[in-house]
Design a protein around this motif. Sequence first.
Motif, PDB file in Angstrom:
ATOM      1  N   GLN A  39       6.910 -36.423 -17.315  1.00 43.22           N
ATOM      2  CA  GLN A  39       6.162 -36.767 -18.509  1.00 43.22           C
ATOM      3  C   GLN A  39       6.084 -35.569 -19.452  1.00 43.22           C
ATOM      4  OE1 GLN A  39       2.338 -38.257 -17.276  1.00 43.22           O
ATOM      5  NE2 GLN A  39       3.156 -40.243 -16.663  1.00 43.22           N
ATOM      6  N   LYS A  41       4.119 -34.197 -22.775  1.00 41.42           N
ATOM      7  CA  LYS A  41       2.923 -34.419 -23.583  1.00 41.42           C
ATOM      8  C   LYS A  41       3.255 -34.263 -25.064  1.00 41.42           C
ATOM      9  CE  LYS A  41      -1.858 -32.897 -24.232  1.00 41.42           C
ATOM     10  NZ  LYS A  41      -2.910 -31.947 -23.795  1.00 41.42           N
ATOM     11  N   THR A  43       1.742 -33.413 -28.520  1.00 45.50           N
ATOM     12  CA  THR A  43       0.547 -32.722 -29.001  1.00 45.50           C
ATOM     13  C   THR A  43       0.045 -33.266 -30.336  1.00 45.50           C
ATOM     14  OG1 THR A  43       1.941 -31.035 -30.063  1.00 45.50           O
ATOM     15  CG2 THR A  43       1.187 -30.600 -27.817  1.00 45.50           C
TER      16      THR A  43
END
Length: 269
Positions: A39, A41, A43
């Motif tokens: 995964q 992320k 932001t």
Amino acid sequence: MIRQKFSQLPVVCAALVLLGACAASHKISYLQDVTSGVQQKVTNTELVTAMPGDKVSIVVNSKNPELADMFNLPVVTHRAGQSMNNTYSQSQQVSSYTVDSEGNIDFPVLGKIRVAGMKREQISATVKKQLVDKNLVNDAVVIVEFMNMGVSVMGEVSRPGRFSIDRDYLTLLDALSMAGDLTIHGKRENVLVIRKENGSETLYRVNLCDSKSLYTSPVYYLRQNDLVYVEPNEVRARQSTVNGNNVRSASFWMSLASVLTTISVLIFK
């Protein structure tokens, strides 16, 4: 001995061309560092919000249509084209509010409402709250749509142009897909996004080959009026000459090898 060296020159030149092609192939694939199941992320998760100059459609619905109509702009009918019997076919458009330079719209009965920086659902909730709080429409259902928002994509893509934002968010990959993806000559490791912020233009660079560069970029989610520019790679730059033959191009070296081979054959014939 000299003749043997000349005879090997085309093979050497061809090998150099193939090596150059192999060296450049790693710059073509997107997200090369991504592995299955991992995964990444994101932001920057900002959704599209209203800004001065945007057009916003706001429609109020109620069980009492006559009451709701008091808060809706009239539907505009315009001539779409001339038919065979010299009459005009008619089409309708929902009227929209233009966000002024101070970030407000002038709403019927309610007057000035500030919408700048708001998402669609926030504008809807603001209008509904005022209608209910002022006991104007107690069962109001407010539908908000952004009308004229879009981004521009230019450079080394298949279909450059301006594309509408028809959702609450639009990623950089979405915009490039709408433009038909990068051509084989697009520089994937250095895509430029130009964004107007606080009265000036800010330039961002994104490496599509690197997931961290893409997903952590402030321009992963695009805003209205963003401009995406895909630079040409070195191969395309070499082809920008009049006939495509300069000292860095493969065609130049292949032509040179052919000439030298011909000369060697004539000399040592």
